[in-house]
Structures are given as C-alpha cells and as structure tokens.
Design a protein around this motif. Structure first.
Motif, PDB file in Angstrom:
ATOM      1  N   LEU A 192      13.429  -2.464  33.246  1.00  0.00           N
ATOM      2  CA  LEU A 192      13.038  -3.580  34.114  1.00  0.00           C
ATOM      3  C   LEU A 192      11.751  -4.229  33.610  1.00  0.00           C
ATOM      4  N   ARG A 193      10.787  -3.389  33.223  1.00  0.00           N
ATOM      5  CA  ARG A 193       9.489  -3.922  32.784  1.00  0.00           C
ATOM      6  C   ARG A 193       9.677  -4.850  31.590  1.00  0.00           C
ATOM      7  N   VAL A 218      11.114  -8.353  38.728  1.00  0.00           N
ATOM      8  CA  VAL A 218      11.723  -7.297  39.544  1.00  0.00           C
ATOM      9  C   VAL A 218      10.845  -6.041  39.474  1.00  0.00           C
ATOM     10  N   TYR A 219      10.378  -5.770  38.261  1.00  0.00           N
ATOM     11  CA  TYR A 219       9.538  -4.581  38.068  1.00  0.00           C
ATOM     12  C   TYR A 219       8.285  -4.664  38.927  1.00  0.00           C
ATOM     13  N   ARG A 220       7.664  -5.861  38.934  1.00  0.00           N
ATOM     14  CA  ARG A 220       6.430  -6.023  39.722  1.00  0.00           C
ATOM     15  C   ARG A 220       6.696  -5.800  41.204  1.00  0.00           C
ATOM     16  N   GLN A 254      11.819  -3.764  51.493  1.00  0.00           N
ATOM     17  CA  GLN A 254      12.524  -3.068  50.427  1.00  0.00           C
ATOM     18  C   GLN A 254      13.891  -3.684  50.117  1.00  0.00           C
ATOM     19  N   TYR A 255      14.452  -4.392  51.098  1.00  0.00           N
ATOM     20  CA  TYR A 255      15.790  -4.949  50.894  1.00  0.00           C
ATOM     21  C   TYR A 255      15.815  -5.941  49.730  1.00  0.00           C
ATOM     22  N   CYS A 256      14.676  -6.597  49.467  1.00  0.00           N
ATOM     23  CA  CYS A 256      14.713  -7.714  48.514  1.00  0.00           C
ATOM     24  C   CYS A 256      14.122  -7.394  47.156  1.00  0.00           C
ATOM     25  N   GLN A 257      13.739  -6.146  46.913  1.00  0.00           N
ATOM     26  CA  GLN A 257      13.020  -5.871  45.673  1.00  0.00           C
ATOM     27  C   GLN A 257      13.865  -6.124  44.419  1.00  0.00           C
ATOM     28  N   MET A 289      29.553   1.363  42.826  1.00  0.00           N
ATOM     29  CA  MET A 289      29.718   1.637  41.399  1.00  0.00           C
ATOM     30  C   MET A 289      28.630   0.978  40.553  1.00  0.00           C
ATOM     31  N   PHE A 290      28.290  -0.269  40.878  1.00  0.00           N
ATOM     32  CA  PHE A 290      27.281  -0.960  40.063  1.00  0.00           C
ATOM     33  C   PHE A 290      25.872  -0.592  40.484  1.00  0.00           C
ATOM     34  N   TYR A 291      25.694  -0.502  41.777  1.00  0.00           N
ATOM     35  CA  TYR A 291      24.321  -0.485  42.261  1.00  0.00           C
ATOM     36  C   TYR A 291      23.912   0.801  42.965  1.00  0.00           C
ATOM     37  N   ALA A 292      24.738   1.870  42.871  1.00  0.00           N
ATOM     38  CA  ALA A 292      24.379   3.093  43.594  1.00  0.00           C
ATOM     39  C   ALA A 292      22.936   3.527  43.312  1.00  0.00           C
ATOM     40  N   PRO A 293      22.512   3.598  42.035  1.00  0.00           N
ATOM     41  CA  PRO A 293      21.134   4.037  41.801  1.00  0.00           C
ATOM     42  C   PRO A 293      20.112   3.072  42.409  1.00  0.00           C
ATOM     43  N   VAL A 294      20.411   1.771  42.311  1.00  0.00           N
ATOM     44  CA  VAL A 294      19.513   0.762  42.875  1.00  0.00           C
ATOM     45  C   VAL A 294      19.449   0.923  44.397  1.00  0.00           C
TER      46      VAL A 294
END
Ligand code: BGC
Length: 521
Positions: free
Chosen positions: A54-55, A61-63, A73-76, A303-308
């Motif tokens: 991300l950085r 997004v990273y910031r 947190q919903y919009c990070q 599937m795409f965003y589970a970790p996110v």
C-alpha cells in the motif's frame, strides 16, 4: 458446441468407453486453468492488506490506514485506484472470453488454452516486477485476458474429453481447482507478508507464473478434443484420438454422433438470435439469472477482500491473512461436500439449504459489525470473542456458498442448454458472471464506506430473492440425462407455456424427427 454424447431411442444406449488414465491425465492438466483463476481471486485481497504494498502504490490508502483508529474505519480502503487494481482483471476477462469463443471454435480448445497460459505468464511477470501503479493494472489486464481464454476453453475441453458418465464430477472438479487456487494464494500471502524488507507482495503476484507455466506447457502436450478436430475437418485423426481417449476400439457410434452434431451446429447460422426465440426463454432466463445471483450472494467480497475486511474490524495484518486462510480451507472442504452430495440430494436442496445458511450468517455478521462499529465506524477496543464470532459466521457462510451457488452456478447452466444454443448460452453465462464479479469488486469498498454494516443486509436481501427464485422457477435436474432435459420444462407449472411437446426431441431445429430424440451432450 457438442461434447461427447449418446443416442437415445426407445431404449437408452450408452457409448462404450471408460475413464482411462489418459483422459484423467488430460483433464487434470486442463483443470489447471481453474487453479489460475482461483489464484488471481485469492491473491489481490492479501496483497492489498500488506502495508509495504500500500505504501508503495496506494500511499493515500496507506496514510488513512495509519491514521488514528478512532477515525471512521469503514472508509479506510475506499480508493478508486485500489478497486481498479482488483476489478480490471474481470473486465478484461469479459472482453477476452467473447474473443476466445471464436478462437476456441475455429482453431481448437488447445490454442485458446495456450494463449491463456502465455497471457497469464506475461501478466504475472509484469506484476511481480511492477514499479508503478500502471504496471500493476496492465499486468492485471493481461491476467484477465488469460482468464477469459482459459475459462472459455477449459470447461469445454473437460466436458468434451470426459466420458459422459463422469461429466458432472469433472465439472465440479473445475470449481474445486478454483477453490484450491484461492487457498494456495491465501497461504502464500500469509507467508510472503512476513518477508523482511516488505517485498513479499512481489512473490505473491509473480507466483502466478507457476500455475501459468503449467497450463502453457500442458496445452502444448494435450491433444485437442475429437469434437474440435471434427469441426475443423480432421475426421480420421479425430477417430484415432477418440479410440485412445475412450480406451476401446469401437467408437463408431459416438464418432458418427459427433460428426452429425458438428454438422447440425454448423447449420445454425445465427446462434445468438436463435437464443431469443420464445422456446428458449427458460434457458435464456437461467443463463442470465444464475450467474447474476451467484455474484449477488456477495461471495467475492469475502474472496477478494477478506483480509481487508478483517483488518477493518480490527485484526492485525497477520491475523487477517490467517483468517483468510481459514475461510479458504472451508471453501475447499465444502466444495468436496458438494461433489459428494449433488447427485444424491439434488440441486434444489443444496441451493435452498445453502441460501438459508448464508442468510443467517449475513444477518449475524451485519449485527456484529453494527453493534461494535455503529454508523460512524468507531469501534473502540474489540474483544477477542468478538473476532472469533465474526470469523466463525463468515466461515459458515462460505461453506453454504461452496456447496450451493459456487459449483451449481456453473454446473446447472452447463447441463440445461440444448445443443443448438449451448455455445451462445454458455458465453452469456460466463459474461454475466464476469460483469457482476467486476461490479462487486469495483464498488464493494465504496459501498462499505457508505452503507457500513448495512452492506451485508443488501446481500442478505438478494439471497432471499434468489432462494425464492430457485424455489419457484428452477426445476430439479438431478439424475436427468441431458438429452431428456426438455421434460423438466414441459412439466414445469410456469415454463411449460414456453415449450411445446416434441420441442426437444432433436438436437437441431425442433420438430423434425423429434420423437427419436438424438441429443449430444
Ligand atoms: C465464482 C467466483 C468465486 C468462487 C469462490 C466461483 O464459482 O464464480 O466468483 O470467487 O466461486 O470459490
């Protein structure tokens, strides 16, 4: 496109042939196409939750992520370029699957697989060595082109090679290899994220080159299908190949049917307009609605965003990636359940049971997230039990999908289309699937930002709608030979008004020699 087959008359004659080691080998190699699709699905969510990635590519997004956790947190993760990174692949796949259908028909399935493999390799390398965001996107687009070619040709290849008795199992075998691909990607993400120096994402993205090379080299050694050879006028070679594939000398009955099927399908001048005829209304409806609903279960959010997603609800990067591995394992295991049960319990039972299970889980997850994050997205301290409850219900949800809409979303369309519209209808199913995969991937992070926990209720609503649809409109297709599939529509309270008696007797324009009933599978 005809694929294998048998003739039915008064009695039912089956083609001679067995599941030879040769056919098993070719099918395993060909199924690697599914592995690559799965790898791509699983890899993007993991890398986009790696801080070093991300950085470098998505600093805004990273910031946001580094900012105070008391902020919303919903919009990070709400960033158009980040979603473009994930979703560009599916748009490219949609475009290329349309091109691929011509290549597959005119030049054979192998060539499409070879193209698919080469494009995959190129995309994986560009991604692995990426220095700028545009390289990432170009790489994803190439991977998408590869998927379009592979997804068009591999399922066709499998069903044409498989002896008809094993076609169903091999069909879900393709879905199984998708789920294995997803899991492998998630496991690799977990380990590569730990690499010191933060360049593990390069291995994750570049790693796609391994399954890509397998399918590229595999397609060089695989034989083309007899059906495809016949279609291109190579009759003698096709007959010899068919003997080898089936492991018996007497293949004349199947061979003659393949030749006839090829003639019939070539005599259809406009397969696309043919599809619009009234008698194909049930098929056209299913070709569109089944993939649409499959995506509206919301599975690809996981599937795409589970970790996110896990990160959003307060997990560390490590715990998020680990949780994705857990959901990926559940996905594989539950697909095996489907392979076991689909011909025993039937499609409708699995659809309805899976739907109920998903619905309950979506309601619980929405309630959990709503209770802690509220509408402003500020959770405060999150207790451990909370995380366990969320992950558990996400796993039960994934299991519900993996034995219902996952495999059946591909199996049911493939078994209900009569020969004369099969190729066109299948392209529609693939395209609708890709369009909605793209849309969900593209808007999920924005929807999470605006709808908050209510997002899960939107998918829950669609699960209710699709379950009612299945209950009312989808006939049971378990244990019905494809050549007799017409009867399920004729005896259906609603669809019977579109189809008439005798319509499905012949593989071609209906009505001719209809009662004899020759259909190719
Ligand atoms: C779907 C994919 C999904 C996968 C999950 C497939 O059937 O088409 O969109 O990511 O299942 O296992």
């Amino acid at each position: 496109m005809p694929a294998g087959g048998f003739v039915v008359g008064d009695g039912q004659k089956a083609y001679p042939g067995k599941l030879t080691p040769f056919v098993l080998f070719t099918c395993v190699v060909a199924a690697m196409g599914g592995l690559i699709f799965g790898y791509d699905i699983g890899i993007s969510g993991g890398v986009t939750s790696m801080p070093s990635f991300l950085r470098r590519f998505f600093p805004s997004v990273y910031r946001k992520q580094q900012e105070d956790a008391t902020k919303n947190q919903y919009c990070q993760y709400d960033s158009p370029t980040l979603t473009l990174f994930t979703s560009s692949l599916y748009l490219a796949a949609l475009v290329s699957s349309l091109v691929a259908s011509t290549v597959t028909r005119k030049f054979g399935r192998r060539l499409s697989m070879l193209f698919g493999g080469i494009l995959f390799c190129a995309g994986a390398l560009i991604n692995g060595f990426a220095k700028h965001v545009w390289m990432l996107i170009v790489g994803r687009i190439l991977l998408g082109f590869g998927i379009g070619f592979a997804n068009q040709s591999v399922p066709l290849y499998l069903s044409e090679m498989a002896p008809y008795k094993y076609r169903g199992a091999l069909n879900i075998g393709f879905q199984l290899s998708i789920t294995i691909g997803i899991l492998v990607a998630e496991v690799l993400n977990y380990f590569f994220a730990k690499i010191k120096g933060g360049w593990g994402w390069r291995l994750s993205l570049g790693g796609a080159v391994v399954p890509a090379l397998i399918i590229t080299l595999g397609s060089l050694v695989l034989p083309d299908t007899p059906n495809s050879m016949i279609e291109r006028g190579q009759h003698e070679e096709a007959k010899t190949k068919l003997r080898r594939i089936r492991g018996v000398d007497d293949v004349s009955q199947e061979f003659d049917d393949l030749v006839a099927a090829s003639k019939e399908s070539q005599s259809i001048e406009h397969p696309w307009t043919n599809l619009l005829r009234r008698k194909y209304r049930p098929h056209l409806t299913m070709a569109i609605m089944i993939p649409f609903f499959q995506q509206l279960t919301g599975i690809n959010v996981i599937m795409f965003y589970a970790p996110v997603l896990f990160n959003t609800i307060g997990f560390t990067t490590d715990a998020s990636l680990m949780s994705a591995v857990v959901t990926g394992s559940v996905n594989v295991a539950a697909t095996l359940v489907s392979i076991y049960g689909v011909d025993k319990w039937g499609r409708r039972f699995l659809f309805l049971e899976g739907g109920t299970q998903m619905l309950i889980c979506q309601a619980v997850v929405a309630a959990c997230i709503g209770a802690k994050f509220g509408v402003d997205g500020t959770p405060g301290e999150l207790p451990k039990w909370y995380a366990i409850v969320v992950v558990t219900f996400i796993c039960i949800y994934v299991a519900g999908f993996a034995w219902s809409w996952g495999p059946l979303g591909w199996l049911v369309p493939s078994e209900i289309f009569p020969l004369e519209i099969r190729s066109a209808a299948q392209s529609i199913t693939v395209s609708v699937n890709m369009i909605f995969t793209f849309i969900i991937a593209q808007i999920f992070l924005t929807m999470l930002c605006h709808l908050k926990f209510g997002l899960f209720l939107v998918f829950a609503f669609f699960v209710v709608v699709m379950s009612i649809f299945v209950y009312i409109f989808l006939p049971e297709t378990k244990g019905i030979p494809i050549e007799e599939m017409g009867q399920v529509w004729r005896s259906h309270w609603y669809w019977s008004r579109f189809v008439e008696d005798g319509e499905y007797g012949n593989g071609l324009e209906m009505g001719k020699s209809s009662n004899q009933g020759t259909k190719r599978v």
